[in-house]
Motif scaffolding. Structure first.
Motif, PDB file in Angstrom:
ATOM      1  N   ALA A 191       2.005   6.713  -9.792  1.00 35.36           N
ATOM      2  CA  ALA A 191       1.048   5.970  -8.968  1.00 35.36           C
ATOM      3  C   ALA A 191       1.392   4.492  -8.841  1.00 35.36           C
ATOM      4  O   ALA A 191       1.014   3.843  -7.883  1.00 35.36           O
ATOM      5  CB  ALA A 191      -0.360   6.133  -9.530  1.00 35.36           C
ATOM      6  N   ASN A 192       2.126   3.935  -9.807  1.00 33.84           N
ATOM      7  CA  ASN A 192       2.447   2.504  -9.707  1.00 33.84           C
ATOM      8  C   ASN A 192       3.754   2.254  -8.944  1.00 33.84           C
ATOM      9  O   ASN A 192       4.280   1.161  -8.967  1.00 33.84           O
ATOM     10  CB  ASN A 192       2.534   1.879 -11.096  1.00 33.84           C
ATOM     11  CG  ASN A 192       3.753   2.388 -11.864  1.00 33.84           C
ATOM     12  OD1 ASN A 192       4.284   3.461 -11.552  1.00 33.84           O
ATOM     13  ND2 ASN A 192       4.203   1.630 -12.835  1.00 33.84           N
ATOM     14  N   LEU A 202       6.612   4.664   2.078  1.00 39.33           N
ATOM     15  CA  LEU A 202       6.746   3.841   3.281  1.00 39.33           C
ATOM     16  C   LEU A 202       8.086   4.133   3.940  1.00 39.33           C
ATOM     17  O   LEU A 202       9.107   4.278   3.259  1.00 39.33           O
ATOM     18  CB  LEU A 202       6.674   2.348   2.939  1.00 39.33           C
ATOM     19  CG  LEU A 202       5.407   1.843   2.250  1.00 39.33           C
ATOM     20  CD1 LEU A 202       5.538   0.344   1.962  1.00 39.33           C
ATOM     21  CD2 LEU A 202       4.170   2.099   3.109  1.00 39.33           C
ATOM     22  N   PRO A 243      -1.856   7.951   8.870  1.00 37.17           N
ATOM     23  CA  PRO A 243      -0.686   8.540   8.206  1.00 37.17           C
ATOM     24  C   PRO A 243       0.203   9.331   9.179  1.00 37.17           C
ATOM     25  O   PRO A 243      -0.287  10.149   9.956  1.00 37.17           O
ATOM     26  CB  PRO A 243      -1.313   9.475   7.164  1.00 37.17           C
ATOM     27  CG  PRO A 243      -2.671   8.895   6.902  1.00 37.17           C
ATOM     28  CD  PRO A 243      -3.117   8.334   8.218  1.00 37.17           C
ATOM     29  N   PRO A 264       0.287   7.920   2.674  1.00 37.98           N
ATOM     30  CA  PRO A 264      -0.425   7.476   1.467  1.00 37.98           C
ATOM     31  C   PRO A 264      -0.301   8.539   0.369  1.00 37.98           C
ATOM     32  O   PRO A 264       0.101   9.672   0.643  1.00 37.98           O
ATOM     33  CB  PRO A 264      -1.887   7.353   1.927  1.00 37.98           C
ATOM     34  CG  PRO A 264      -1.861   7.408   3.416  1.00 37.98           C
ATOM     35  CD  PRO A 264      -0.633   8.181   3.785  1.00 37.98           C
ATOM     36  N   PRO A 265      -0.663   8.185  -0.858  1.00 39.56           N
ATOM     37  CA  PRO A 265      -0.646   9.185  -1.928  1.00 39.56           C
ATOM     38  C   PRO A 265      -1.615  10.322  -1.578  1.00 39.56           C
ATOM     39  O   PRO A 265      -2.530  10.126  -0.782  1.00 39.56           O
ATOM     40  CB  PRO A 265      -1.163   8.415  -3.151  1.00 39.56           C
ATOM     41  CG  PRO A 265      -1.172   6.982  -2.774  1.00 39.56           C
ATOM     42  CD  PRO A 265      -1.176   6.885  -1.303  1.00 39.56           C
ATOM     43  N   HIS A 266      -1.419  11.464  -2.176  1.00 43.12           N
ATOM     44  CA  HIS A 266      -2.353  12.587  -2.023  1.00 43.12           C
ATOM     45  C   HIS A 266      -2.661  12.898  -0.560  1.00 43.12           C
ATOM     46  O   HIS A 266      -3.808  13.035  -0.163  1.00 43.12           O
ATOM     47  CB  HIS A 266      -3.641  12.317  -2.810  1.00 43.12           C
ATOM     48  CG  HIS A 266      -3.378  11.954  -4.226  1.00 43.12           C
ATOM     49  ND1 HIS A 266      -2.760  12.813  -5.100  1.00 43.12           N
ATOM     50  CD2 HIS A 266      -3.588  10.805  -4.922  1.00 43.12           C
ATOM     51  CE1 HIS A 266      -2.626  12.228  -6.271  1.00 43.12           C
ATOM     52  NE2 HIS A 266      -3.107  11.004  -6.182  1.00 43.12           N
ATOM     53  N   THR A 267      -1.610  12.958   0.218  1.00 42.33           N
ATOM     54  CA  THR A 267      -1.753  13.290   1.632  1.00 42.33           C
ATOM     55  C   THR A 267      -1.052  14.626   1.854  1.00 42.33           C
ATOM     56  O   THR A 267      -0.044  14.922   1.206  1.00 42.33           O
ATOM     57  CB  THR A 267      -1.109  12.171   2.479  1.00 42.33           C
ATOM     58  OG1 THR A 267      -1.852  10.976   2.278  1.00 42.33           O
ATOM     59  CG2 THR A 267      -1.078  12.514   3.953  1.00 42.33           C
ATOM     60  N   VAL A 319       6.206   2.439  -5.395  1.00 39.62           N
ATOM     61  CA  VAL A 319       6.255   2.519  -3.937  1.00 39.62           C
ATOM     62  C   VAL A 319       7.644   3.015  -3.583  1.00 39.62           C
ATOM     63  O   VAL A 319       8.649   2.479  -4.052  1.00 39.62           O
ATOM     64  CB  VAL A 319       6.028   1.136  -3.284  1.00 39.62           C
ATOM     65  CG1 VAL A 319       6.084   1.257  -1.762  1.00 39.62           C
ATOM     66  CG2 VAL A 319       4.693   0.541  -3.715  1.00 39.62           C
ATOM     67  N   LEU A 329      -0.585   2.968   7.005  1.00 40.81           N
ATOM     68  CA  LEU A 329      -1.292   3.699   5.948  1.00 40.81           C
ATOM     69  C   LEU A 329      -2.616   4.259   6.460  1.00 40.81           C
ATOM     70  O   LEU A 329      -3.065   5.322   6.037  1.00 40.81           O
ATOM     71  CB  LEU A 329      -1.548   2.782   4.744  1.00 40.81           C
ATOM     72  CG  LEU A 329      -0.321   2.475   3.877  1.00 40.81           C
ATOM     73  CD1 LEU A 329      -0.604   1.288   2.964  1.00 40.81           C
ATOM     74  CD2 LEU A 329       0.083   3.699   3.056  1.00 40.81           C
ATOM     75  N   GLU A 337       2.076  11.082  -5.809  1.00 36.66           N
ATOM     76  CA  GLU A 337       1.291  10.067  -6.521  1.00 36.66           C
ATOM     77  C   GLU A 337       1.573   8.677  -5.956  1.00 36.66           C
ATOM     78  O   GLU A 337       0.740   7.784  -6.011  1.00 36.66           O
ATOM     79  CB  GLU A 337       1.654  10.058  -8.019  1.00 36.66           C
ATOM     80  CG  GLU A 337       1.164  11.260  -8.805  1.00 36.66           C
ATOM     81  CD  GLU A 337      -0.357  11.250  -9.016  1.00 36.66           C
ATOM     82  OE1 GLU A 337      -0.966  10.164  -8.970  1.00 36.66           O
ATOM     83  OE2 GLU A 337      -0.930  12.339  -9.203  1.00 36.66           O
ATOM     84  N   ALA A 338       2.782   8.501  -5.422  1.00 36.41           N
ATOM     85  CA  ALA A 338       3.227   7.168  -4.995  1.00 36.41           C
ATOM     86  C   ALA A 338       2.939   6.929  -3.518  1.00 36.41           C
ATOM     87  O   ALA A 338       2.744   7.866  -2.750  1.00 36.41           O
ATOM     88  CB  ALA A 338       4.717   7.022  -5.261  1.00 36.41           C
ATOM     89  N   VAL A 339       2.924   5.658  -3.131  1.00 32.80           N
ATOM     90  CA  VAL A 339       2.840   5.281  -1.725  1.00 32.80           C
ATOM     91  C   VAL A 339       4.227   5.474  -1.116  1.00 32.80           C
ATOM     92  O   VAL A 339       5.220   5.012  -1.681  1.00 32.80           O
ATOM     93  CB  VAL A 339       2.414   3.804  -1.585  1.00 32.80           C
ATOM     94  CG1 VAL A 339       2.454   3.367  -0.127  1.00 32.80           C
ATOM     95  CG2 VAL A 339       1.029   3.581  -2.179  1.00 32.80           C
TER      96      VAL A 339
END
Lengths: 301, 204, 369
Positions: A121-122, A208, A35, A221-224, A124, A32, A204-206
């Motif tokens: 956002a909540n 992986l 990135p 990561p979010p917002h990348t 993964v 993370l 919005e989400a992570v």
């Protein structure tokens, strides 16, 4: 909830031993922090074969807790055999609630698709990755490709895309279409169709990514910023269909082609099985609504 | 480094290591994925004297025999050291450049970030994660964070950082892919400043 | 409904697994195999599964073979997936093969060597004629092998000791304070690989793959002109130093096969001509494997010895990345999983190319007319 040390549990909670989880967790944090960079990790043998989601399974096992709601899809569908098998595994070893509902899930593990419903956002999102190295098809040696990433030397990738344009008049890659992360690391999005690439950007989400056999973890990561490679005169574009989903009528989802007979008769249906079901429940109908495929889904376990 | 431990003096660690380390990790993962956002680890563990709850929780969750840990002079040799050795089983290292993790209890005396392992070109993940205990995560001078994990910008204002810390962090970010990853902890709270984060002191 | 069949769901999976169980059992009129029978009578299969499974446990290997219906790579996978969940206590002391209780020791380099040629239990020199008495009554009277008149040399001298006084064979001294060896079960492969990493990978590697690589080397693809310096089979003690005791205790005895291959080296400006070695060690009695490992190890030492690299067997990344049959089998067989989403992307592309091809042809035809 069964305590993790209850005698009836033969394996540790979520299968992996705690030391392995710590090792994977450390790798996730480094992934993370950098990135798009592939973190080597001490991937373990899992009770499913390499190539069948061992990277995704290890990521899930390292992060999952009993409060999670777990969804697992393959080709966008919850009822494909391998997705069923992996979902069962976590229901058994991690005491989690499982779901097919994209909106309800806190962890979504996937092979080859990102759900149509925008991630939150909540959530993964965990991708199963067969080959984490976007350059592997162009350069078989890890020692070489690692150096290319170290010095951001991605000329080889652009040459390959250019060759594709000159041979076919377009960039030929339809799935696993390479992306640049924050204009620094070239990354494989896993073999999702390029249709799904835009969903990686500013998510919005992570996100992986786990490659068990190749022993690599990477993350967005979010917002990348995630940019699909292209040329000014050959801009990136996603797949489109002339047809709409035969069952739910969706005109903007990724469609699977299903052959109905040997005479070339076919129908197109949403690859995202939950998206399609949700639309049908809401009253949307496609030209073949009520077809046998519509009813083929088994009730959720 | 390996004197015998006086077990009678060791504070307890996690009551349910499997569950608690998972819960702590998810909070920490989210904090690293969203730099500047604050994670509350109050539920986790009552650490030994000198070690904040959040730092103790991170130590139990991420340290083990594979991770050499550097402790600052405020922690080295004390009760906290014994606690970390006992519960995490990690080797301690006196060399900042060899540490996988560094725990800094007295932020004012934090070694320069450049003294820690910066990773190498092919393996930037091998750099140190530096955990710094500060006086508070609010009330200091406002700093604007941007970068991956941050939608537009996040403003944080931690208190008790050494003079020149933000300039160091800027240098750290400027040399990306190299660089350390920082976590600031205060009591039960934690926020992360991975190397990908750009931090600027708000002007005016 | 081409792809619908893969959307079988839970019930289909359960049923398939039941069918598999039935097939594993075979004809119920025939008594079921016990794992003890497998352990005792399929002992070389057990050895191979232990070696490639990186887990020395004859009973678990026998169980894995039974469960896998005799599919050895599948049994290796079962054992590995079990092994990976076991807690790790630490590393044992290096085993001392010089102190081995030898059952078999042969050298092809000399007519006779100190300690003698000890044939032991070997297929060598058997005539490969099917023994129908084994099929006829299931139990063949076994003529016990006679005891030797004189006790065997102990410790059995090694091939290295034979060469020692003339310094004809390169020395291999243990590195003092080298720390723990690389452990592939905890770290991913990294390059350039040290010899510890390489030998571990080869010891776990697929016997068939390594055999073919060794064979390719013999046939001139990266030849090392190997000569079998020594093969020894027997039992060695495993010792472990528990932190709390501070001195070694014996935790058990294991069977290993060790092979040293010799290759001539004409030396260099700074290095006298000498024999170099390739080394192979496996759990159990796996002679073909140990010999193959020794040849491949020697071929992979090419950089250190200063040989050209132009063959697959000399390419470290090629050999080490592809020798693990658990990885290979999984990835080859994952092609059975549905790929229809990526295939859809490919179909669209091929259809577009075909349409353009026929449009071009039509245009050319028009132009020609």
């Amino acid at each position: 909830m069964t305590p993790s040390n209850a005698p009836e549990r033969y394996y540790n909670y979520a299968y992996l031993d705690e030391q392995t989880k710590r090792m994977i967790r450390r790798s996730i944090l480094k992934a993370l922090a950098i990135p798009g960079y592939q973190v080597p990790f001490g991937s373990r043998e899992m009770p499913v074969p390499y190539g069948w989601g061992t990277g995704g399974i290890q990521l899930t096992a390292a992060i999952i807790g009993p409060e999670d709601v777990y969804k697992c899809i393959d080709q966008g569908a919850d009822d494909t055999t391998n997705a069923v098998s992996i979902r069962r595994f976590f229901a058994k070893v991690a005491d989690v609630e499982t779901t097919e509902d994209t909106g309800q899930a806190t962890i979504i593990q996937s092979r080859h698709r990102i759900p149509e419903k925008p991630l939150k956002a909540n959530q993964v999102m965990i991708f199963q990755v067969p080959q984490p190295e976007p350059l592997r098809g162009l350069e078989p040696r890890e020692t070489e490709t690692r150096a290319m990433h170290a010095y951001a030397e991605y000329g080889l990738q652009y040459v390959s895309l250019y060759e594709s344009v000159s041979a076919y008049g377009r960039i030929a890659t339809g799935a696993g279409y390479p992306v640049m992360i924050e204009e620094r690391y070239l990354m494989s999005p896993s073999p999702i169709p390029k249709f799904d690439n835009p969903k990686l950007n500013d998510s919005e989400a992570v996100l992986l990514f786990g490659a068990g056999r190749e022993k690599r973890i990477y993350a967005v990561p979010p917002h990348t910023t995630v940019r699909s490679l292209d040329f000014d005169d050959y801009p990136f574009e996603v797949q489109t269909w002339e047809q709409s989903c035969a069952l739910c009528g969706s005109e903007d989802s990724y469609l699977d082609e299903v052959d109905l007979d040997d005479a070339g008769q076919k129908m197109f249906v949403c690859s995202d099985s939950h998206h399609c079901a949700e639309r049908r429940e809401a009253g949307h109908a496609g030209p073949m609504a009520g077809h046998a495929l519509d009813q083929s889904k088994e009730p959720a376990p | 480094m390996s004197q015998t431990l006086d077990l009678a003096k060791i504070h307890p660690g996690f009551l349910d290591p499997v569950r608690e380390s998972q819960a702590v990790f998810r909070k920490v993962m989210d904090a690293v994925a969203r730099p500047g956002s604050v994670a509350d680890l109050a539920f986790a563990v009552d650490g030994p004297p000198g070690l904040d709850c959040a730092a103790a929780a991170v130590a139990l969750t991420l340290f083990d025999f594979e991770t050499p840990v550097w402790l600052d002079p405020a922690l080295a040799g004390g009760e906290a050291e014994g606690w970390i050795r006992f519960h995490a089983g990690c080797p301690l290292t006196p060399e900042t450049s060899r540490a996988a993790f560094a725990l800094v209890a007295r932020a004012q005396d934090c070694p320069p970030l450049s003294a820690f392992n910066q990773g190498d070109a092919k393996y930037p993940d091998r750099s140190t994660t530096v955990i710094v205990q500060v006086a508070g995560l609010e009330g200091g001078e406002p700093v604007v964070l941007t970068g991956p994990g941050i939608k537009t910008e996040t403003v944080i204002a931690p208190r008790g950082l050494p003079h020149g810390f933000w300039e160091q962090l800027e240098t750290n970010n400027a040399q990306f892919q190299y660089g350390v990853d920082v976590m600031l902890v205060a009591g039960q709270l934690l926020l992360a400043l991975p190397r990908s984060t750009r931090a600027q002191i708000r002007k005016g | 409904m081409a792809y619908v069949s893969v959307k079988g769901g839970e019930k289909a999976i359960s049923n398939a697994h039941r069918w598999l169980e039935e097939d594993r059992r075979g004809d119920r009129a025939i008594p079921e195999l016990s794992t003890e029978q497998i352990r005792e009578q399929m002992s070389l299969a057990v050895d191979r599964v232990m070696a490639e499974g990186s887990c020395y446990d004859r009973d678990l290997a026998a169980l894995a073979i039974k469960q896998a219906r005799g599919d050895l790579p599948e049994a290796v996978f079962l054992l590995r997936a079990y092994r990976t969940t076991l807690p790790r206590f630490g590393a044992s002391l290096p085993i001392e093969t010089e102190d081995m209780a030898v059952r078999r020791r042969v050298s092809a380099a000399f007519k006779d060597i100190p300690g003698g040629q000890v044939l032991g239990p070997t297929f060598d020199y058997t005539h490969r004629l099917l023994d129908f008495t084994l099929a006829a009554n299931g139990e063949t009277p076994i003529e016990p092998a006679p005891q030797a008149d004189e006790p065997q040399a102990y410790p059995m001298p090694t091939i290295a000791s034979v060469f020692r006084h003339e310094d004809l064979l390169e020395h291999e001294e243990p590195t003092e304070g080298a720390g723990e060896p690389f452990d592939l079960t905890r770290e991913p492969m990294s390059f350039p690989a040290g010899r510890d990493q390489r030998l571990q990978a080869l010891a776990r590697g697929d016997e068939g793959f390594l055999l073919s690589l060794a064979y390719s080397s013999q046939r001139g693809w990266g030849s090392t002109h190997p000569l079998c310096g020594e093969i020894r089979l027997g039992e060695v003690a495993v010792e472990f130093v528990p932190e709390e005791l501070g001195f070694p205790i014996e935790v058990g005895e294991i069977t290993v096969t060790e092979c040293t291959m010799l290759s001539g080296s004409s030396g260099s400006a700074t290095r006298a001509p000498q024999y170099t070695r390739g080394y192979g060690l496996t759990f159990g009695h796996c002679e073909r494997k140990a010999m193959s490992v020794a040849i491949v190890d020697r071929a992979l030492r090419r950089a250190e010895i200063g040989e050209r690299a132009d063959s697959p067997v000399q390419d470290e990344e090629f050999v080490l990345y592809h020798s693990d049959n658990v990885e290979a089998s999984g990835f080859v067989q994952h092609l059975k999983l549905p790929h229809y989403v990526d295939f859809q992307a490919s179909l669209q592309f091929i259809r577009t190319l075909r349409r353009e091809f026929f449009e071009r042809q039509a245009a050319m035809k028009e132009a020609a007319e």
